[in-house]
Structures are given as structure tokens and as C-alpha cells.
Design a protein around this motif. Structure first.
Motif, PDB file in Angstrom:
ATOM      1  N   GLY A   1      -1.690   9.915   2.719  1.00 48.86           N
ATOM      2  CA  GLY A   1      -2.698   9.006   3.247  1.00 48.86           C
ATOM      3  C   GLY A   1      -2.330   7.556   3.031  1.00 48.86           C
ATOM      4  N   GLY A   2      -1.806   7.230   1.862  1.00 50.33           N
ATOM      5  CA  GLY A   2      -1.410   5.857   1.580  1.00 50.33           C
ATOM      6  C   GLY A   2      -0.254   5.399   2.451  1.00 50.33           C
TER       7      GLY A   2
ATOM      8  N   GLN B   1       2.672   1.615  -3.442  1.00 48.46           N
ATOM      9  CA  GLN B   1       1.720   2.056  -4.461  1.00 48.46           C
ATOM     10  C   GLN B   1       1.393   3.535  -4.305  1.00 48.46           C
ATOM     11  OE1 GLN B   1       2.160  -0.490  -6.590  1.00 48.46           O
ATOM     12  NE2 GLN B   1      -0.001  -0.394  -7.121  1.00 48.46           N
ATOM     13  N   ALA B   2       1.312   3.991  -3.051  1.00 45.86           N
ATOM     14  CA  ALA B   2       1.055   5.410  -2.807  1.00 45.86           C
ATOM     15  C   ALA B   2       2.225   6.260  -3.305  1.00 45.86           C
ATOM     16  CB  ALA B   2       0.813   5.656  -1.324  1.00 45.86           C
ATOM     17  N   LEU B   3       3.455   5.829  -3.000  1.00 49.24           N
ATOM     18  CA  LEU B   3       4.631   6.580  -3.445  1.00 49.24           C
ATOM     19  C   LEU B   3       4.732   6.598  -4.964  1.00 49.24           C
ATOM     20  CD1 LEU B   3       7.305   5.393  -0.849  1.00 49.24           C
ATOM     21  CD2 LEU B   3       6.396   7.719  -1.114  1.00 49.24           C
ATOM     22  N   ARG B   4       4.342   5.517  -5.604  1.00 48.79           N
ATOM     23  CA  ARG B   4       4.378   5.435  -7.072  1.00 48.79           C
ATOM     24  C   ARG B   4       3.222   6.182  -7.722  1.00 48.79           C
ATOM     25  NH1 ARG B   4       4.134  -0.382  -8.971  1.00 48.79           N
ATOM     26  NH2 ARG B   4       4.363   0.676 -10.968  1.00 48.79           N
ATOM     27  N   ARG B   5       2.258   6.622  -6.902  1.00 48.01           N
ATOM     28  CA  ARG B   5       1.047   7.287  -7.409  1.00 48.01           C
ATOM     29  C   ARG B   5       0.357   6.413  -8.463  1.00 48.01           C
ATOM     30  NH1 ARG B   5       4.950  10.996  -6.370  1.00 48.01           N
ATOM     31  NH2 ARG B   5       4.363  12.928  -5.296  1.00 48.01           N
ATOM     32  N   SER B   6       0.191   5.148  -8.131  1.00 50.40           N
ATOM     33  CA  SER B   6      -0.383   4.194  -9.075  1.00 50.40           C
ATOM     34  C   SER B   6      -1.838   4.489  -9.399  1.00 50.40           C
ATOM     35  CB  SER B   6      -0.261   2.771  -8.514  1.00 50.40           C
ATOM     36  OG  SER B   6      -0.973   2.647  -7.297  1.00 50.40           O
ATOM     37  N   TYR B   7      -2.464   5.338  -8.604  1.00 52.70           N
ATOM     38  CA  TYR B   7      -3.862   5.702  -8.851  1.00 52.70           C
ATOM     39  C   TYR B   7      -4.012   6.649 -10.037  1.00 52.70           C
ATOM     40  CZ  TYR B   7      -2.128   9.637  -6.093  1.00 52.70           C
ATOM     41  OH  TYR B   7      -1.377  10.682  -5.638  1.00 52.70           O
ATOM     42  N   HIS B   8      -2.914   7.179 -10.548  1.00 55.96           N
ATOM     43  CA  HIS B   8      -2.981   8.165 -11.634  1.00 55.96           C
ATOM     44  C   HIS B   8      -3.712   7.639 -12.860  1.00 55.96           C
ATOM     45  CE1 HIS B   8       0.178  11.498 -10.625  1.00 55.96           C
ATOM     46  NE2 HIS B   8      -0.649  11.253  -9.633  1.00 55.96           N
TER      47      HIS B   8
ATOM     48  N   ILE C   1       0.842  -1.205   0.000  1.00 54.72           N
ATOM     49  CA  ILE C   1       0.000   0.000   0.000  1.00 54.72           C
ATOM     50  C   ILE C   1       0.875   1.251   0.000  1.00 54.72           C
ATOM     51  CG2 ILE C   1      -1.572   1.373   1.436  1.00 54.72           C
ATOM     52  CD1 ILE C   1      -2.840  -1.314   2.322  1.00 54.72           C
ATOM     53  N   ALA C   2       1.924   1.251   0.833  1.00 54.16           N
ATOM     54  CA  ALA C   2       2.806   2.410   0.905  1.00 54.16           C
ATOM     55  C   ALA C   2       3.556   2.634  -0.413  1.00 54.16           C
ATOM     56  CB  ALA C   2       3.790   2.237   2.059  1.00 54.16           C
TER      57      ALA C   2
ATOM     58  N   ALA D   1       0.440   6.486   5.507  1.00 51.32           N
ATOM     59  CA  ALA D   1      -0.082   6.272   6.862  1.00 51.32           C
ATOM     60  C   ALA D   1      -0.873   4.975   6.937  1.00 51.32           C
ATOM     61  CB  ALA D   1      -0.964   7.459   7.266  1.00 51.32           C
ATOM     62  N   ARG D   2      -1.706   4.742   5.946  1.00 50.60           N
ATOM     63  CA  ARG D   2      -2.513   3.512   5.922  1.00 50.60           C
ATOM     64  C   ARG D   2      -1.608   2.280   5.844  1.00 50.60           C
ATOM     65  NH1 ARG D   2      -5.873   1.262   1.109  1.00 50.60           N
ATOM     66  NH2 ARG D   2      -7.494   0.001   2.106  1.00 50.60           N
ATOM     67  N   GLY D   3      -0.581   2.349   4.990  1.00 53.04           N
ATOM     68  CA  GLY D   3       0.353   1.236   4.875  1.00 53.04           C
ATOM     69  C   GLY D   3       1.095   0.984   6.172  1.00 53.04           C
ATOM     70  N   ALA D   4       1.497   2.062   6.871  1.00 50.89           N
ATOM     71  CA  ALA D   4       2.206   1.918   8.142  1.00 50.89           C
ATOM     72  C   ALA D   4       1.335   1.220   9.180  1.00 50.89           C
ATOM     73  CB  ALA D   4       2.639   3.296   8.650  1.00 50.89           C
ATOM     74  N   VAL D   5       0.054   1.583   9.222  1.00 52.87           N
ATOM     75  CA  VAL D   5      -0.854   0.968  10.196  1.00 52.87           C
ATOM     76  C   VAL D   5      -1.027  -0.519   9.894  1.00 52.87           C
ATOM     77  CG1 VAL D   5      -3.222   0.926  11.048  1.00 52.87           C
ATOM     78  CG2 VAL D   5      -2.060   3.109  10.724  1.00 52.87           C
ATOM     79  N   PHE D   6      -1.228  -0.865   8.624  1.00 53.08           N
ATOM     80  CA  PHE D   6      -1.346  -2.273   8.240  1.00 53.08           C
ATOM     81  C   PHE D   6      -0.092  -3.045   8.658  1.00 53.08           C
ATOM     82  CE2 PHE D   6      -5.066  -1.284   5.939  1.00 53.08           C
ATOM     83  CZ  PHE D   6      -5.632  -2.447   5.452  1.00 53.08           C
ATOM     84  N   ALA D   7       1.089  -2.484   8.371  1.00 53.68           N
ATOM     85  CA  ALA D   7       2.345  -3.163   8.672  1.00 53.68           C
ATOM     86  C   ALA D   7       2.499  -3.397  10.168  1.00 53.68           C
ATOM     87  CB  ALA D   7       3.522  -2.360   8.124  1.00 53.68           C
ATOM     88  N   VAL D   8       2.113  -2.423  10.986  1.00 56.59           N
ATOM     89  CA  VAL D   8       2.238  -2.564  12.442  1.00 56.59           C
ATOM     90  C   VAL D   8       1.279  -3.631  12.956  1.00 56.59           C
ATOM     91  CG1 VAL D   8       1.814  -1.382  14.631  1.00 56.59           C
ATOM     92  CG2 VAL D   8       3.151  -0.259  12.855  1.00 56.59           C
ATOM     93  N   VAL D   9       0.031  -3.618  12.474  1.00 59.02           N
ATOM     94  CA  VAL D   9      -0.934  -4.652  12.882  1.00 59.02           C
ATOM     95  C   VAL D   9      -0.394  -6.039  12.528  1.00 59.02           C
ATOM     96  CG1 VAL D   9      -3.228  -5.616  12.404  1.00 59.02           C
ATOM     97  CG2 VAL D   9      -2.963  -3.152  12.755  1.00 59.02           C
ATOM     98  N   GLY D  10       0.150  -6.183  11.320  1.00 58.41           N
ATOM     99  CA  GLY D  10       0.710  -7.468  10.905  1.00 58.41           C
ATOM    100  C   GLY D  10       1.904  -7.879  11.743  1.00 58.41           C
ATOM    101  N   ALA D  11       2.761  -6.916  12.079  1.00 56.96           N
ATOM    102  CA  ALA D  11       3.951  -7.224  12.886  1.00 56.96           C
ATOM    103  C   ALA D  11       3.554  -7.734  14.272  1.00 56.96           C
ATOM    104  CB  ALA D  11       4.817  -5.979  13.008  1.00 56.96           C
TER     105      ALA D  11
END
Length: 277
Positions: free
Chosen positions: A207-208, A177-184, A174-175, A210-220
Motif C-alpha cells: 500500500g505504501g 518508509q513503507a519498504l523500511r516498515r517504519s510503522y513497526h 512514502i515508498a 502504491a501511494r508513494g508512486a501516485v504522489f510521485a506521478v502527481v508531482g512529476a
């Protein structure tokens, strides 16, 4: 004969237009509903960071916050219906493909099917909350309960560990994809001014991340619960967000992540308005 063929062609075209319109309505309603949830969760997390948080910073807390507003019950039902629309839109992508590059490839369709199942569960929990059943409790309790049940089955540690690792990978993806701006390639950027495009990118990237960071922490935390064989070490969204405040950066890291979730909510609203579906 020609008139009959023309009538059939017109009928098929009308059905495609109607189907496309229904798909668009479902997608835009779903993206708006998702934006509301992330916006509220981000605001609740900000309140926790500044010491004023009373509600859980998760979906349950967001729904409780919404229910206290004027016409709260109506808003909750509207949110649930919107998320049903999100699930149906993802189902249509799994069945018929999506817009953008490689939208009809099996990998994209499988991802859409996973998203369909996820949003179907979220919609069910929101509608359950709206109906008065409580929506299953806090995300922290749900995570601990599910982890405890899984650890009791054969190869449970491996299952929990694999699930946690998968969530970490999803967060990193997610993070990235956000950095790559794949939504363009899915946005109607031709309709936007340069300044609006820049604002969309700010909300999409921040936003992407932050969302990716939260997912990664939950998984960890899920991986740690599996390794230590302690289900109480699994964390839901609320505990995962609070853990950011326990780092050397203190509550300011939580402030940044919470602000990012607010921005992701705004980004979801932008997608609801300008995404090609």
C-alpha cells in the motif's frame, strides 16, 4: 496539605487520561476514515483499469460512490467527522509530540503540523460535499485551476516547480518508509499473531509503495506543467492514475497501483486497530 496535594495529583492524572482517551478516539476515527477513502479510490481505479469505471478515481469520486449507498448522507458526515479527528490528532502531535523514536523532535512536530493542515483541508472538502456544495469538483480540475493561478503570480513557474518537486520527494519518502516498515515502532505487535503481523506488512509495504508512486506521478506532472508553462499538464489523482494505463505495461500497471491503494485502505484499518497513539 497532603490531602490537597493528593487531590490535585489525582485531578491532573484524570485530565491526562481523559486527554489521552480523546486523542486515541480522534486518531482511530481518522485512520478509519482515511482507510475508507483509499479503499474506494482503489476500487474505482480497478474499475477504470477493467473498462467499467464511471466515477472519477479520486476523493470526489469516492464520495459520490459513498453517497449512492443506503444511509449515504450519514456515512459522508461520519467520514468528515472522522477526518476532523485525524486533523486534531495531528495537531496534538505537533503541539505535544508523538509516540515512537524522536517523536518530540522539531522535525516530527513540523511534519505533524503539515499533516494537520492537509487533513483539515480534506475534512473540509468532505464535509462540504456532505452539506451539498459539491466539495470543490474533481481533483483534476482543482489541480489545473490552482496551477493556472500560481503560474500567473511573480515567480509562479518556480513555485509550481518547487511544489511539484516537493510532492515527488514526498512520494519517494512514502515508498522508502513503507519498504523500511517504519510503522513497526508504532504498532502494538505484541497483541498480534505471526500471521496477522505478516498480513499487516503486506498491506503496509504494498500500500505504501502504491501511494508513494501516485504522489510521485502527481508531482512529476506538476513539474512538467511548470517547465512547459502549461497548467493543463498538471494532473489530479484521477488523471495521474489513468496515466499508469498509458505506459508500455498498459492497464496492468494501473491494476497493480489500484490494488495497492486498496491494500493501503486495509492497512489504515489495521493502524486504526493496533497503532499506538
Amino acid at each position: 496539605m497532603n490531602m490537597s496535594a493528593t487531590a490535585r495529583t489525582g485531578h491532573l492524572r484524570a485530565r491526562r487520561v481523559g486527554s489521552g482517551s480523546a486523542r486515541e478516539v480522534a486518531a482511530r476515527a481518522g485512520l478509519t476514515a482515511r482507510g475508507v477513502i483509499y479503499l474506494l479510490v482503489g476500487i474505482l481505479a480497478l474499475q477504470i483499469a477493467f473498462g467499467d469505471g464511471k466515477e472519477q478515481a479520486d476523493r470526489g469520486g469516492a464520495l459520490a460512490e459513498l453517497s449512492d449507498k443506503p444511509f449515504g448522507a450519514v456515512l459522508l458526515w461520519a467520514l468528515g467527522v472522522g477526518l476532523v479527528g485525524m486533523a486534531l490528532w495531528r495537531l496534538s502531535e505537533a503541539l505535544f509530540g508523538s509516540v515512537g523514536r524522536d517523536g518530540h523532535k522539531p522535525r516530527k512536530r513540523l511534519l505533524a503540523a503539515v499533516r494537520c493542515l492537509f487533513y483539515a483541508f480534506v475534512a473540509y472538502s468532505v464535509l462540504s460535499f456532505a452539506a451539498g456544495s459539491g466539495g470543490g469538483g474533481s481533483s483534476d480540475k482543482q489541480s489545473k485551476d490552482v496551477t493556472a493561478r500560481l503560474l500567473e503570480v511573480p515567480a509562479g513557474q518556480w513555485l509550481v516547480g518547487a511544489a511539484g518537486a516537493g510532492i515527488v520527494v514526498a512520494g519517494v519518502w512514502i515508498a522508502v518508509q513503507a519498504l523500511r516498515r517504519s510503522y513497526h515502532d508504532k504498532m502494538k505487535f505484541g497483541e498480534l499473531s505471526r500471521r496477522t503481523r505478516q498480513l499487516v506488512d503486506v498491506t503496509g509495504v504494498a500500500g505504501g509503495l502504491a501511494r508513494g508512486a501516485v504522489f510521485a506521478v502527481v508531482g512529476a506532472f506538476a513539474v512538467k506543467a511548470a517547465v512547459d508553462y502549461e497548467p493543463d499538464k498538471a494532473k489530479g489523482l484521477d488523471d495521474a492514475l489513468r496515466s499508469f494505463a498509458d505506459t508500455p505495461l498498459g492497464p496492468w500497471l494501473l491494476v497493480c497501483v489500484a490494488a495497492g491503494l486498496v491494500l493501503f485502505g486495509v492497512f489504515s484499518f489495521a493502524l486504526a486497530r493496533w497503532r499506538r497513539v
